[in-house]
Design a protein around this motif. Structure first.
Motif, PDB file in Angstrom:
ATOM      1  N   TRP A 240      69.643  11.114  25.037  1.00 32.46           N
ATOM      2  CA  TRP A 240      68.580  10.272  25.573  1.00 32.46           C
ATOM      3  C   TRP A 240      67.844  11.055  26.646  1.00 32.46           C
TER       4      TRP A 240
ATOM      5  N   SER B  55      60.562   7.511  27.221  1.00 32.24           N
ATOM      6  CA  SER B  55      61.960   7.774  26.896  1.00 32.24           C
ATOM      7  C   SER B  55      62.132   7.812  25.389  1.00 32.24           C
TER       8      SER B  55
ATOM      9  N   ILE C 286      65.805   6.854  32.472  1.00 27.71           N
ATOM     10  CA  ILE C 286      65.552   6.583  31.054  1.00 27.71           C
ATOM     11  C   ILE C 286      65.230   5.117  30.816  1.00 27.71           C
TER      12      ILE C 286
ATOM     13  N   THR D 116      61.549   4.067  32.152  1.00 29.94           N
ATOM     14  CA  THR D 116      60.393   4.511  31.375  1.00 29.94           C
ATOM     15  C   THR D 116      60.405   3.922  29.962  1.00 29.94           C
TER      16      THR D 116
ATOM     17  N   SER E  85      64.247  11.140  29.319  1.00 29.60           N
ATOM     18  CA  SER E  85      63.006  10.630  29.901  1.00 29.60           C
ATOM     19  C   SER E  85      62.283  11.800  30.546  1.00 29.60           C
TER      20      SER E  85
END
Length: 302
Positions: A145, A152, A244, A247, A147
Motif C-alpha cells: 500500500w 493511495s 495512506i 489520501t 500514498s
C-alpha cells in the motif's frame, strides 16, 4: 508536489520505496518460514520480553531500509526515526529537519512469531510532524500500500494494482464492522466495543494490517484505546497507515477529532484513536463513541 525537498522527484522516490519494500518482504517471509521451526525460533527471537519482542527480521529490515534511504537520499539531510533504533538508548533521536522518515520494520511482531501472517512493514515520510508519504507492506498478502501524498493505491509484486474499496456508505455504528487488536486488547476497550454494538468484529494484529482491512472494504472502523499510565502505541505504528488512509478518503484522529501530532514525548500516541473509512462522517462517529463512553463511564478522561 508541494512540501517535498527541492530537487526530489516523487516518482523516483516511490520507485525506490517500492524496491526497498519488496526487499523487506523477502527478508520477512524468509524469517517467517524459518521461525516455524522451534530450534530456529530461539535464534530468531533476540529479545525475550513478552510484551515487546524483537526478532532478527526486525533488525535486518531496519538495517536494510535505513541503509537504502541514506545511500540514495543522503543529500537531503532528513531524519530517520526507527522503532528499533529508538529502543537503543545509544541512538538518541533529536529532530534536526522538517522531514523525518518514520520506520517500523516489523509491525505485529507477536503475530509474526505466532505465524498468523498479520504483520507489516511501515515507512512514512513526515513533514513538520504530519505524515506526507506512506508505505505499508503486507508480505503474506503480497500487498504494498502506497500514498504519494495525493492518492493511495495497492500493488502486488508483479505490478498488479488493487483499488481501494472504502465502505463510505456505512455511517451508523450499528451497521459497521470493527477491526480490533488480537494481542493488544484490554478490558476497557472490550467494554467500549460491546456498548457500541457493532454489526460485526474482525480480530487481527498489526495496525497496518487493520488499516488495510478498512482500505479493502472488509471493515469500517478501528479503535485503539490506551489507558493512562500504561503502554501506548508509538509514532511508527500510525504514521504510514494514516498517510495512506487519509489520501484514500478515510480519516484517523483522536477521539476529539484532532489530527495526531508526531515527534512528541517518547513518540507516544496515547488516549483513544479512531480510524474510519469515511472522512465526512468521521467526526459524528467520534462524537457518538464519546457519548457512549461518557454515558457508561468507561474511560478516565481528564
Amino acid at each position: 508536489m508541494t512540501n517535498l525537498p527541492f530537487g526530489l522527484d516523487i516518482n523516483n522516490l516511490i520507485g525506490d520505496l517500492r524496491v526497498l519494500s519488496w526487499e523487506a518482504a523477502d527478508i520477512l517471509i524468509y524469517y517467517s518460514n524459518l521461525i516455524r521451526n522451534q530450534k530456529e525460533k530461539a535464534k530468531i527471537i533476540q529479545n525475550k520480553t513478552p510484551d515487546d519482542p524483537v526478532t532478527l527480521a526486525d533488525l535486518k529490515v531496519n538495517e536494510m531500509v535505513i541503509n537504502g534511504i541514506n545511500k540514495n537520499y543522503k543529500i537531503f539531510g532528513w531524519d530517520i526515526l526507527s522503532e528499533e533504533n529508538a529502543k537503543d538508548e545509544s541512538n538518541y533521536f533529536e529532530a534536526k529537519s522538517d522531514f523525518c522518515w518514520v520506520l517500523d520494520p516489523l509491525d505485529g511482531t507477536k503475530d509474526f512469531i505466532q505465524g498468523t501472517g498479520n504483520y507489516a512493514m511501515h515507512l512514512a515520510l513526515n513533514y513538520k510532524q504530519k505524515p506526507l508519504i506512506g508505505v505499508v507492506l503486507i508480505p503474506e498478502k503480497n500487498q504494498l500500500w502506497i500514498s504519494n501524498g495525493r492518492k493511495s493505491w495497492c500493488e502486488s509484486r508483479d505490478g498488479t494494482y488493487l483499488k481501494t474499496n472504502l465502505s463510505q456508505n456505512k455511517r451508523r455504528i450499528h451497521d459497521m464492522t470493527i477491526v480490533t487488536s488480537k494481542n493488544h486488547r484490554n478490558v476497557t476497550l472490550k467494554k467500549v466495543i460491546e456498548k457500541l454494538n457493532f454489526k460485526d468484529q474482525i480480530i487481527m494484529g498489526s495496525v497496518g494490517c487493520k488499516i488495510s482491512s478498512i482500505l479493502r472494504g472488509e471493515s469500517n472502523i478501528y479503535i485503539c484505546l490506551s489507558l493512562p499510565g500504561e503502554s501506548s502505541p508509538k509514532d511508527w505504528d500510525f504514521a504510514a497507515p494514516e498517510a495512506i488512509l487519509k489520501t484514500a478518503g478515510g480519516s484517523l484522529t483522536n477521539l476529539n477529532n484532532d489530527e495526531l501530532s508526531y515527534g512528541g514525548s517518547n513518540f507516544e500516541q496515547g488516549g483513544i484513536i479512531v480510524a474510519t473509512s469515511d472522512k465526512f462522517s468521521h467526526n459524528s462517529i467520534c462524537t457518538e463513541i464519546m457519548q457512549i463512553i461518557r454515558k457508561y463511564d468507561l474511560y478516565p478522561f481528564d
